[in-house]
Each structure stands twice: as structure tokens, then as C-alpha cells.
Design an enzyme around this catalytic site. Structure first.
Site, PDB file in Angstrom:
ATOM      1  N   ASN A  52       0.839  -1.199   0.000  1.00 30.06           N
ATOM      2  CA  ASN A  52       0.000   0.000   0.000  1.00 30.06           C
ATOM      3  C   ASN A  52       0.872   1.247   0.000  1.00 30.06           C
ATOM      4  O   ASN A  52       1.979   1.250   0.533  1.00 30.06           O
ATOM      5  CB  ASN A  52      -0.965  -0.003   1.201  1.00 30.06           C
ATOM      6  CG  ASN A  52      -0.394   0.709   2.410  1.00 30.06           C
ATOM      7  OD1 ASN A  52      -0.431   1.942   2.506  1.00 30.06           O
ATOM      8  ND2 ASN A  52       0.162  -0.060   3.339  1.00 30.06           N
TER       9      ASN A  52
ATOM     10  N   LYS B 157       5.584   3.529  17.169  1.00 31.26           N
ATOM     11  CA  LYS B 157       5.606   2.509  16.119  1.00 31.26           C
ATOM     12  C   LYS B 157       6.786   2.754  15.205  1.00 31.26           C
ATOM     13  O   LYS B 157       6.923   3.833  14.623  1.00 31.26           O
ATOM     14  CB  LYS B 157       4.301   2.525  15.327  1.00 31.26           C
ATOM     15  CG  LYS B 157       4.170   1.350  14.360  1.00 31.26           C
ATOM     16  CD  LYS B 157       2.757   1.220  13.841  1.00 31.26           C
ATOM     17  CE  LYS B 157       2.569  -0.040  13.011  1.00 31.26           C
ATOM     18  NZ  LYS B 157       1.155  -0.228  12.599  1.00 31.26           N
TER      19      LYS B 157
ATOM     20  N   ASN C 156       6.100  -1.532  11.380  1.00 31.21           N
ATOM     21  CA  ASN C 156       5.239  -1.119  10.274  1.00 31.21           C
ATOM     22  C   ASN C 156       5.605  -1.904   9.018  1.00 31.21           C
ATOM     23  O   ASN C 156       6.334  -2.889   9.081  1.00 31.21           O
ATOM     24  CB  ASN C 156       5.387   0.390  10.042  1.00 31.21           C
ATOM     25  CG  ASN C 156       4.124   1.035   9.505  1.00 31.21           C
ATOM     26  OD1 ASN C 156       3.460   0.497   8.641  1.00 31.21           O
ATOM     27  ND2 ASN C 156       3.789   2.211  10.029  1.00 31.21           N
TER      28      ASN C 156
END
Length: 365
Positions: A112, A217, A246
């Protein structure tokens, strides 16, 4: 559209982003109760206390699916122990041009390049305000607008906006799809970010009388020195935990070369070994006390348990649900419970069992 037609719709026949919208609509229509237990799955073997929060089980829905806090409760109804909404930015933004989601079906992976598309703080805040008395653990993943002149201030605004409604915060500085965002992981930038975020959290706590945990993150595309300074920073600034990791820019060992050539972050099964290695190396650095959430490639009960053995307190998934459907969380949780029962173990007792083995593996260069 009725729930029955939404729940049986062949989503894989739709374009990826249309399928995502259809799945959100299905959850709004009641699919959480149809495909799950109607509440977070509970088991003595699976419960965990992390960062002062009591998790009924360690399996969470990762950020990126429910970007606008539209369906946290239907997701909890699928059995998840917690849900992370977002990434949410102060101002609405459209994200990158479409198409921007690509399926790698043979590998159960996704690429993505969405770019933090979301409706902004105000829209998500209104939804979270409406569900504030429903219970359940709902974290808020906060980020920066692409055109922000002071990106750190966007994170401060996220803390201030959602402090009354978030079970925990995740500061997302690891998306590869916002130019320059990962630069916040550098030593100098990270110090400024964390000092200001934690000050904002403390200011909110003084006003509310409740301290909201803050997680950071990080990306999987880091080297040993990067992990060193992040571990030091986590201790210096009193972070409540880290989320590892991630999506990756790596395309190592992909079979689908055509889709693999698309720009963006790769997630799903191919990320498991890479992200688990980074997780274990981080556990080795931070020691046993700091909570870690393991993300990347979780696809069944065995992979979820292996993340925990490698050093995770909690795990999250998202991409593999694209291929396995809404029954996956309950199937994983029942499988975890069954395997732990057979071993006479709990998620608490198995943590770090294989950490040294994973941490000894080299990082991709």
C-alpha cells in the site's frame, strides 16, 4: 445493502480499496456479531496486563484498517482483545493517488501507498466520544499531515485531542508513504519528538487525572545502530512501549514480481521473519520490562504465539484478514488457547522463549 449480501460478497473480486469500504460497511451492518463472539475473546491463558491496561487477550487489530474510528466496537465483537484506530492526522487529507493498494494473492501480502488518507481529528473524535461508555480497549494511532510545517506539533495535537477517549496512543513515525516521515526516527529528530509528545501526555494527565500510555511505532527497515538509539530514547523519555513494526520497503524473496514492483510498504506473511527479527533484537536491547507489540506477518495461532516467544507482549494483524476473512481473529484465538492448554502454558509464561534465537539473525541490508 443488507448484511447477508455484504457478508457473502466476493470481496476479492472487487478492487482493493472498494473491498475495504465494503468490509467497513459490513461491520457497520452487524458482521462483527455474525462472525465473532460478540465481544473480546476471554481466556485465563491469554489475558495480559500491559502498560497498566488489562487485555482480555493479546490479539489486536492493527492501525490502518479503521482509519476514521468507524467500527472499533464491531471489530471487538470479532474477538479482538483491542483495536487501534487511525492513523489520524489533525486535518483531513486524501492521501496518495489511486490505485494505491495492491494484493499479492499467492503470498497473502499487500503493498500500500495510501499516505495517511483520513477524515481528520474532528471526525474521529466525534465517533470516539459517542462510544466512550461502551468499554473495550481502543488505541488511537496519531500522525502528521503531509504538508504540515511542524510535524511534531501534529503529534502534540493528537495527544491533546484524544486524551479523554484513547486507551493508549501510538505515535506513527514509520509509514513509508509520507515523504520524510521516517526521518523522525533519527536520533536528533526522535529526541525532539518524544520530549514534546511525552510533555503533551503529561499535561493531559494533569488535567484529566489519568495517564494514557504512549507507544512508538517503528519501521522494520532499521539497522543495529538505529535500534540502539531507539531503545535508549524509549528509556530516556519514559515511553510506555514500542510497536514493532510497520510495513517494509524490502522486496526480498517475493514471488509476485509484477505487484512487488509497486511503490509502497509491504505487509502480510512475507514480513513475518523480518519483523520478528527486529522485534527480538529490540527486546534484547530494552530488557524484560518495556512492553512490545509485535506486528508483521501474523496469520495463524502458531505465528501469533511465535511473536510472543520472540519477545512480544501483544500482537496485531491486519493484512492476512484480507485473504482469510472476518472469522480469522476467533480462529486464531481459539487456536492459541488450545495450543497453550496442551503445553500447560500461558502467553505470559512463553514470552521470550525464542528471543535469543531470533535476535541472532542478521538484519537485511
Amino acid at each position: 445493502m443488507k448484511l447477508t449480501s455484504l457478508s457473502t460478497m466476493p470481496l476479492m473480486a472487487l478492487e482493493a480499496e472498494q473491498a475495504h469500504s465494503a468490509s467497513i460497511a459490513a461491520l457497520k451492518a452487524g458482521a462483527g456479531r455474525m462472525f465473532g463472539p460478540g465481544q473480546p475473546f476471554k481466556s485465563e491463558r491469554l489475558k495480559a496486563n500491559v502498560a497498566g491496561l488489562a487485555f482480555p487477550n493479546p490479539l489486536g487489530m492493527a492501525a490502518g484498517y479503521d482509519k476514521n474510528a468507524e467500527v472499533p466496537d464491531p471489530l471487538l465483537a470479532l474477538g479482538f482483545g483491542f483495536v487501534e484506530v487511525g492513523t489520524v492526522t489533525p486535518q483531513p487529507q486524501a492521501g496518495n493517488p489511486q490505485p494505491r493498494i495492491f494484493r499479492l494473492k499467492t503470498e497473502k501480502a499487500i503493498i500500500n501507498r495510501l499516505g495517511f488518507n483520513n477524515e481528520g481529528h474532528e471526525a474521529a473524535l466525534l465517533r470516539l466520544m459517542k462510544r466512550r461508555h461502551r468499554g473495550g480497549l481502543v488505541g488511537v494511532n496519531i500522525g502528521a499531515n503531509k504538508d504540515s510545517e511542524d510535524r511534531v506539533s501534529d503529534y502534540e495535537r493528537g495527544i491533546a485531542s484524544f486524551a479523554s477517549y484513547a486507551s493508549y496512543f501510538t505515535a506513527n513515525i514509520s509509514s513509508p508513504n509520507t515523504p520524510g516521515l521516517r526521518d523522525l526516527q533519527s536520533a536528533e529528530n526522535l529526541s525532539d519528538l518524544l520530549s514534546r509528545i511525552m510533555a503533551a501526555r503529561d499535561a493531559a494527565a494533569a488535567e484529566m487525572g489519568r495517564v494514557v500510555p504512549v507507544f512508538l511505532k517503528i519501521a522494520p527497515d532499521l539497522q543495529e545502530a538505529d535500534l540502539d538509539h531507539i531503545a535508549r530514547s524509549a528509556e530516556t523519555y519514559g515511553l510506555d512501549g514500542l510497536i514493532v513494526s510497520n510495513t517494509t520497503l524490502s522486496r526480498a524473496n517475493l514471488l509476485d514480481r509484477k505487484a512487488g514492483a509497486e511503490a509502497g510498504g509491504l505487509s502480510g506473511k512475507p514480513l513475518f521473519n523480518h519483523s520478528t527479527t527486529v522485534l527480538a533484537k529490540m527486546r534484547e536491547r530494552v530488557g524484560p520490562a518495556l512492553p512490545l507489540i509485535g506486528v508483521g506477518g501474523v496469520h495463524d495461532a502458531q505465528s501469533a504465539l511465535e511473536k510472543i516467544r520472540a519477545g512480544a507482549d501483544l500482537v496485531q494483524l491486519y493484512s492476512v484478514m484480507v485473504y482469510e476473512g472476518p472469522r480469522l481473529p476467533l480462529r486464531i484465538l481459539r487456536g492459541m488457547d488450545r495450543l497453550l492448554a496442551a503445553e500447560g502454558e500461558t502467553v505470559r509464561s512463553i514470552r521470550d522463549r525464542t528471543m535469543k534465537e531470533w535476535a541472532s539473525r542478521p538484519l537485511p541490508t
